[in-house]
Design an enzyme around this catalytic site. Sequence first.
Site, PDB file in Angstrom:
ATOM      1  N   SER A   1      29.579  97.076  53.033  1.00 17.32           N
ATOM      2  CA  SER A   1      29.857  95.672  52.966  1.00 17.32           C
ATOM      3  C   SER A   1      29.285  95.108  54.316  1.00 17.32           C
ATOM      4  O   SER A   1      29.171  96.057  55.230  1.00 17.32           O
ATOM      5  CB  SER A   1      31.361  95.498  52.731  1.00 17.32           C
ATOM      6  OG  SER A   1      31.594  93.996  53.387  1.00 17.32           O
TER       7      SER A   1
ATOM      8  N   TYR B   1      40.553  96.025  54.472  1.00 17.96           N
ATOM      9  CA  TYR B   1      39.213  95.989  54.102  1.00 17.96           C
ATOM     10  C   TYR B   1      38.007  96.383  55.070  1.00 17.96           C
ATOM     11  O   TYR B   1      37.215  97.345  54.840  1.00 17.96           O
ATOM     12  CB  TYR B   1      38.874  94.805  53.235  1.00 17.96           C
ATOM     13  CG  TYR B   1      37.462  94.782  52.512  1.00 17.96           C
ATOM     14  CD1 TYR B   1      37.565  95.631  51.227  1.00 17.96           C
ATOM     15  CD2 TYR B   1      36.338  94.222  53.003  1.00 17.96           C
ATOM     16  CE1 TYR B   1      36.302  95.481  50.280  1.00 17.96           C
ATOM     17  CE2 TYR B   1      35.056  94.423  51.982  1.00 17.96           C
ATOM     18  CZ  TYR B   1      35.064  94.991  50.957  1.00 17.96           C
ATOM     19  OH  TYR B   1      33.714  94.982  50.225  1.00 17.96           O
TER      20      TYR B   1
HETATM   21  N1  LIG Z   1      31.541  91.043  45.677  1.00 12.54           N
HETATM   22  C1  LIG Z   1      31.024  90.910  46.996  1.00 12.54           C
HETATM   23  O1  LIG Z   1      30.692  89.735  47.537  1.00 12.54           O
HETATM   24  C2  LIG Z   1      31.035  92.680  47.667  1.00 12.54           C
HETATM   25  C3  LIG Z   1      30.617  92.278  48.895  1.00 12.54           C
HETATM   26  C4  LIG Z   1      30.527  93.570  49.800  1.00 12.54           C
HETATM   27  C5  LIG Z   1      30.893  94.411  49.248  1.00 12.54           C
HETATM   28  N2  LIG Z   1      31.332  94.614  47.882  1.00 12.54           N
HETATM   29  C6  LIG Z   1      31.714  95.911  47.628  1.00 12.54           C
HETATM   30  O2  LIG Z   1      30.884  96.314  46.048  1.00 12.54           O
HETATM   31  C7  LIG Z   1      31.797  97.149  45.552  1.00 12.54           C
HETATM   32  C8  LIG Z   1      31.755  96.558  44.091  1.00 12.54           C
HETATM   33  O3  LIG Z   1      32.337  95.279  44.118  1.00 12.54           O
HETATM   34  P1  LIG Z   1      32.354  94.062  42.979  1.00 12.54           P
HETATM   35  O4  LIG Z   1      32.635  92.927  43.762  1.00 12.54           O
HETATM   36  O5  LIG Z   1      31.447  94.450  41.987  1.00 12.54           O
HETATM   37  O6  LIG Z   1      33.977  94.500  42.251  1.00 12.54           O
HETATM   38  P2  LIG Z   1      34.555  94.065  40.977  1.00 12.54           P
HETATM   39  O7  LIG Z   1      33.717  92.887  40.451  1.00 12.54           O
HETATM   40  O8  LIG Z   1      36.086  93.993  41.117  1.00 12.54           O
HETATM   41  O9  LIG Z   1      34.004  95.358  40.026  1.00 12.54           O
HETATM   42  C9  LIG Z   1      34.774  96.773  40.344  1.00 12.54           C
HETATM   43  C10 LIG Z   1      34.415  97.615  39.546  1.00 12.54           C
HETATM   44  O10 LIG Z   1      35.222  98.907  40.008  1.00 12.54           O
HETATM   45  C11 LIG Z   1      35.999  99.437  38.876  1.00 12.54           C
HETATM   46  N3  LIG Z   1      37.195 100.030  39.539  1.00 12.54           N
HETATM   47  C12 LIG Z   1      38.040  99.295  40.157  1.00 12.54           C
HETATM   48  N4  LIG Z   1      39.144  99.983  40.557  1.00 12.54           N
HETATM   49  C13 LIG Z   1      38.990 101.265  40.129  1.00 12.54           C
HETATM   50  C14 LIG Z   1      39.566 102.337  40.093  1.00 12.54           C
HETATM   51  N5  LIG Z   1      40.729 102.450  40.548  1.00 12.54           N
HETATM   52  N6  LIG Z   1      39.146 103.610  39.386  1.00 12.54           N
HETATM   53  C15 LIG Z   1      37.514 103.332  38.804  1.00 12.54           C
HETATM   54  N7  LIG Z   1      37.117 102.434  38.738  1.00 12.54           N
HETATM   55  C16 LIG Z   1      37.856 101.135  39.552  1.00 12.54           C
HETATM   56  C17 LIG Z   1      36.372  98.193  38.019  1.00 12.54           C
HETATM   57  O11 LIG Z   1      36.586  98.709  36.754  1.00 12.54           O
HETATM   58  P3  LIG Z   1      38.073  98.793  36.359  1.00 12.54           P
HETATM   59  O12 LIG Z   1      38.808  97.490  36.857  1.00 12.54           O
HETATM   60  O13 LIG Z   1      38.105  98.871  34.710  1.00 12.54           O
HETATM   61  O14 LIG Z   1      38.557 100.091  36.894  1.00 12.54           O
HETATM   62  C18 LIG Z   1      34.979  97.499  37.976  1.00 12.54           C
HETATM   63  O15 LIG Z   1      33.973  98.316  37.308  1.00 12.54           O
HETATM   64  C19 LIG Z   1      32.936  97.302  46.178  1.00 12.54           C
HETATM   65  O16 LIG Z   1      32.888  98.531  46.898  1.00 12.54           O
HETATM   66  C20 LIG Z   1      33.038  96.145  47.269  1.00 12.54           C
HETATM   67  O17 LIG Z   1      33.772  96.510  48.222  1.00 12.54           O
HETATM   68  C21 LIG Z   1      31.536  93.556  47.227  1.00 12.54           C
END
Ligand SMILES: NC(=O)c1ccc[n+]([C@@H]2O[C@H](COP(=O)([O-])OP(=O)(O)OC[C@H]3O[C@@H](n4cnc5c(N)ncnc54)[C@H](OP(=O)(O)O)[C@@H]3O)[C@@H](O)[C@H]2O)c1
Length: 252
Positions: A143, A156
Amino acid sequence: MFRLDGKTALVTGGSKGIGLGLAQGLAEAGADLVLVARGQADLETAREKLAETGRRIEIATCDLLQTDEIDGFYQELIADIGSIDILINNAGMTVRAPAHELAMADLQKILALNVTSVFAMSQAFARERIAAGQPGKIVNIGSLMCSATRPGTSAYTTSKGGVLLMTKALATDWASHGILVNAIGPGYIETPLTKPLVDDPEFTGWVQERTPLARWGTPADLVGAAVFLASPAADFITGQIIYVDGGWLARF
Ligand SMILES: NC(=O)c1ccc[n+]([C@@H]2O[C@H](COP(=O)([O-])OP(=O)(O)OC[C@H]3O[C@@H](n4cnc5c(N)ncnc54)[C@H](OP(=O)(O)O)[C@@H]3O)[C@@H](O)[C@H]2O)c1
């Protein structure tokens, strides 16, 4: 040198958001996929969507918060579907609260998923690769908060700082086995995780004003870096992070 034909990539959190976008890009570059998340229904929807790529798409449910069970899950998975060449550690979570109000249980959950599960998945992956005498690529999703922060994100930020140094540590330990470990640092990306922020006009205004490229990113914006790091084009790159942030970190 950017093709992934003949490789299998496992994407944690591959059912939604960034993970689903990366899975699509990896499949278009030629990789077969294994998508891991908790929700079976979302995994099935993702598999249907990705079927159009023509690649083999496997799905597996696992709660990565159960960090003691990850090694066993991984052993069973590869016994069932075969070995994995590329590991994308993407699943992550956040809880937003001022540091002095943060519940210890929330801190522990964030560290379990964002740090411990990434270590445990990487360890399971590396053990199999080393035993098989095969190389591998790991891409950790960090991130902006691998190197910066903003109010209300202390847990975080603590976890993502850990991901960056873990990336360097694992890269160092496993380089001699041909296992290369890198990270991507997304900026502000529209996903289910950030939906409350996207829907907040004040926050979206701040993102547009603060980001030199003046918009939210999309999961598709991250595909180029992921395919690059997973591909032979990055065979002499390990222990690095590529920020895909629209210029956010470059600006004061
Ligand atoms: N979106 C942003 O702006 C952003 C920016 C920087 C970094 N990131 C990073 O990018 C990554 C993905 O973020 P995102 O925004 O795509 O998140 P998201 O939309 O909330 O998707 C999260 C994914 O992880 C799965 N997940 C969550 N908890 C889990 C668990 N305990 N065990 C197994 N799977 C799990 C969810 O499926 P289920 O709920 O079905 O398990 C879903 O497939 C994260 O590491 C986040 O920190 C995001």
